[in-house]
Motif scaffolding. Structure first.
Motif, PDB file in Angstrom:
ATOM      1  N   PHE A   4     -25.963 -12.964 -20.753  1.00  0.00           N
ATOM      2  CA  PHE A   4     -25.757 -13.449 -22.104  1.00  0.00           C
ATOM      3  C   PHE A   4     -24.260 -13.526 -22.407  1.00  0.00           C
ATOM      4  N   LYS A   5     -23.938 -14.427 -23.278  1.00  0.00           N
ATOM      5  CA  LYS A   5     -22.584 -14.463 -23.825  1.00  0.00           C
ATOM      6  C   LYS A   5     -22.652 -13.898 -25.235  1.00  0.00           C
ATOM      7  N   PHE A   6     -21.973 -12.798 -25.478  1.00  0.00           N
ATOM      8  CA  PHE A   6     -22.014 -12.169 -26.783  1.00  0.00           C
ATOM      9  C   PHE A   6     -21.064 -12.855 -27.756  1.00  0.00           C
ATOM     10  N   LEU A 174     -19.544 -23.948 -15.677  1.00  0.00           N
ATOM     11  CA  LEU A 174     -19.825 -24.118 -17.097  1.00  0.00           C
ATOM     12  C   LEU A 174     -20.997 -23.273 -17.568  1.00  0.00           C
ATOM     13  N   GLY A 175     -21.827 -22.816 -16.624  1.00  0.00           N
ATOM     14  CA  GLY A 175     -23.002 -22.055 -17.018  1.00  0.00           C
ATOM     15  C   GLY A 175     -24.163 -22.971 -17.352  1.00  0.00           C
ATOM     16  N   ASP A 176     -25.345 -22.413 -17.351  1.00  0.00           N
ATOM     17  CA  ASP A 176     -26.538 -23.189 -17.681  1.00  0.00           C
ATOM     18  C   ASP A 176     -27.635 -22.234 -18.098  1.00  0.00           C
ATOM     19  N   GLY A 463     -22.432 -24.163 -26.211  1.00  0.00           N
ATOM     20  CA  GLY A 463     -22.008 -25.541 -26.052  1.00  0.00           C
ATOM     21  C   GLY A 463     -20.643 -25.835 -26.614  1.00  0.00           C
ATOM     22  N   ASN A 464     -19.768 -24.846 -26.621  1.00  0.00           N
ATOM     23  CA  ASN A 464     -18.409 -25.095 -27.129  1.00  0.00           C
ATOM     24  C   ASN A 464     -17.603 -25.971 -26.180  1.00  0.00           C
ATOM     25  N   CYS A 484     -22.628 -31.344 -26.491  1.00  0.00           N
ATOM     26  CA  CYS A 484     -21.957 -30.096 -26.827  1.00  0.00           C
ATOM     27  C   CYS A 484     -22.778 -29.426 -27.924  1.00  0.00           C
ATOM     28  N   GLY A 485     -22.341 -28.267 -28.348  1.00  0.00           N
ATOM     29  CA  GLY A 485     -23.115 -27.521 -29.325  1.00  0.00           C
ATOM     30  C   GLY A 485     -23.324 -28.251 -30.640  1.00  0.00           C
TER      31      GLY A 485
END
Length: 633
Positions: A4-6, A174-176, A463-464, A484-485
């Motif tokens: 997770f990204k906090f 970038l992650g997914d 999605g930044n 994007c976000g």
């Protein structure tokens, strides 16, 4: 691997590492003890599904126990009807369509475009993350234990890699998004007497993983130990006269070189507005931070809801008493057949010298039996024929099990009664089967929609950075998914088709044909519009409609690209390859936007380019239609 990204990373203010670990340990123990009776039910259901059916729950000792027959000679065969019924139910659920669409937040064209991006994101997620296989696993665990969960997370090590020009051109992933299935054994709610995930103030996910896996995910080494975990293991099951059979059962095994990985999630509160989440082993905290989104990243599927309970109920629990009775009747029949085959004798007392030998070996074909005629002659024991009601009871139990499972004899076996010859009546029976299974089908669809909402929230949170995913041709920008976000502003997700268990394909096609004959789909010109025709072809599964859908999408994408240039005041010619009907629809949609209204008021000359282009399409469309009318015979 960062799961997770906090939103923020904060040290445990006023809390010590030992206090947090002790709190998690204490909560896990309390929740395990509260959940223990339900675990026994899950294990019993799994055992019956696997064929280990001569056992039950001992309420006094709190464990599963095998029970022995009253006499050793009694047959203890297992005639498993539960497994094929559950497999038939799962096979019916495979007909469900899980294609989803995101509804626009407003009627503005920009929101419409964003909804298309979100819809494609959901489709890509299903494709990349092996959705069908994980969905089947989710349904299977729900059928076995009554409840299953789907956990979604953001994996920073997945996704495309780009070069960081500000950091010596190092590759940066970038992650997914990814997701997986959790069994009910791995989820510990705050209380099993609170319904729903949102009623729980905290959730603990406890998993047994190897220490090497912890090191790979989090880059730290933790203390290894032997951990007890559940597994399907071979065990003695069926038995009878002079034999013991083997089957599979749920039991404990030792997972070596492993540890318990616990994820503690606490929903937002006044003290912690973003919630809290800890990821820890029994001796080390791996992460301390906030929740990844504003809700638990869990979706929950219940086979049958239990009022006032968090966990659902498996259909197998209702089938167990009938399965026991079915086994009993079948075994009695086989006991009777064995009695006839062994040919029991009535021997007068003292008529045979070695009565023990006769009792052990009986009379083999061709044997000579010496007896005392003064004592009497040994004679075969007269046995009555087995009542026909026994076979009727066996058939009745089989039908009752099919009914409890939500199936008919037609749906379970594919065979229908000899007296049923009408095709309409047979089709009606199939629809009734679908209606009874539709309740569970709706629960599956609701769980998938809940998971899709979580996916969009995770995409928006992470999605930044602009992501680019090429879906088709190089020159079709609309088919290149750039997002994007900010492109996600709606969580109103719907399925593109209704529950297919409610209506068969034949019934749906017949209804569409009736609507076409009645002219219900015709437009003002008496013809079926193109977009309606596309949807009807998709619903009917007839013809090469995929090619039609693809060509229309290309036409609409070309019109949307033209809109961007026309709104800048650029004059464009109408191409001979344009589908005028589709182009006019897309251009008119742009003309109805509020942004075009402002442009027309502030810069009428620039806005006139779109109107002129629409008029050119209408003129060429009328000319083409007139030419087609003249060429008709």
């Amino acid at each position: 691997m960062k799961l997770f990204k906090f939103k923020e990373k904060t040290p445990p203010r006023g809390e010590y590492r030992e206090d947090i670990l002790a709190m998690i340990e204490e909560e896990c123990y309390r929740r395990h003890e509260e959940r223990r009776p339900l675990e026994l039910r899950w294990m019993l259901c799994t055992d019956f599904y696997n064929g280990h059916q001569y056992r039950d729950i001992n309420p006094y000792r709190g464990e599963l126990e095998d029970y022995d027959p009253p006499y050793d000679y009694m047959e203890r065969g297992v005639y498993n009807r539960i497994a094929p019924l559950i497999e038939t139910r799962i096979a019916n659920f495979k007909s469900l369509d899980f294609s989803m669409a995101v509804q626009p937040a407003t009627s503005e064209l920009s929101d419409y475009e964003k909804s298309i991006v979100a819809t494609r994101l959901l489709s890509q997620t299903q494709y990349k993350c092996d959705f069908l296989s994980k969905k089947d696993s989710l349904v299977l665990w729900s059928e076995l234990c009554g409840t299953a969960f789907m956990l979604s997370w953001w994996d920073s090590e997945k996704g495309d890699a780009v070069r960081d020009v500000f950091n010596d051109d190092k590759l940066l992933t970038l992650g997914d998004l990814d997701f997986g299935v959790l069994t009910p054994y791995e989820v510990l709610p705050e209380s099993i007497y609170k319904e729903g995930l949102y009623d729980q103030s905290s959730i603990i996910i406890e998993q047994v993983v190897s220490v090497n896996e912890v090191n790979r995910r989090f880059g730290v080494r933790v203390k290894a130990r032997d951990v007890d975990t559940y597994a399907i293991i071979p065990t003695a099951g069926t038995s009878g006269l002079s034999y013991v059979g083997s089957t599979f059962s749920v039991g404990l095994r030792k997972a070596e070189n492993s540890t318990l990985l616990r994820t503690y999630m606490e929903k937002p509160s006044a003290r912690h507005p973003s919630g809290r989440m800890f990821i820890a082993t029994p001796d080390r905290i791996l992460y301390y931070g906030t929740m990844p989104i504003d809700e638990y990243p869990l979706s929950m599927l219940c086979c049958k809801k239990s009022a006032g309970m968090f966990f659902g109920k498996s259909i197998i629990e209702d089938l167990i008493p009938l399965q026991r009775a079915y086994n009993g009747v079948k075994n009695k029949i086989h006991d009777y057949v064995r009695t006839l085959a062994l040919n029991p004798l009535l021997v007068p007392e003292g008529a045979v010298d070695d009565i023990d030998e006769l009792a052990v070996n009986g009379v083999a074909p061709g044997d000579i039996v010496e007896y005392d005629p003064e004592r009497g002659e040994p004679k075969p024991m007269q046995t009555q024929s087995l009542p026909t009601g026994v076979f009727d009871e066996c058939e009745n139990l089989s039908r009752e099990m099919e009914y409890v499972a939500g199936l008919s004899h037609l749906g379970a076996t594919g065979n229908h009664s000899a007296s049923l010859t009408s095709a309409t009546a047979i089709e009606r029976l199939r629809e009734i089967d679908g209606m009874r299974l539709a309740l569970t089908g709706d629960a599956i669809r609701v769980a998938i929609l809940s998971a899709a909402k979580i996916w969009l929230k995770l995409y928006k949170e992470h999605g930044n950075i602009t992501h680019i995913e090429r879906l088709s041709g190089e020159f079709d920008k609309s088919a290149t998914l750039v997002w994007c976000g900010e492109d996600i502003n709606s969580y109103d997700i719907v399925f593109e088709s209704e529950n297919s268990l409610l209506h068969s394909d034949d019934t749906r096609i017949a209804a569409i044909k009736s609507g076409i004959e009645m002219g219900l789909f015709n437009g003002d010109d008496g013809k079926i519009p193109r977009f309606v025709r596309k949807k009807l072809l998709g619903k009917m599964h007839l013809g090469d409609f995929m090619r039609t859908l693809g060509e229309d999408e290309l036409q609409s994408a070309a019109a949307r690209r033209e809109n961007g240039e026309l709104l800048c005041g650029k004059t464009l010619d109408v191409s001979s390859f344009d589908d005028h009907e589709l182009h006019i629809a897309e251009h008119r949609r742009a003309a109805l936007e509020h942004s075009y209204f402002i442009l027309k008021r502030e810069d009428p000359k620039k806005a006139a380019a779109l109107e002129m282009h629409i008029a050119a399409h209408e003129k060429k469309g009328q000319t083409q239609n007139g030419r087609n009318e003249n060429t008709k015979p």
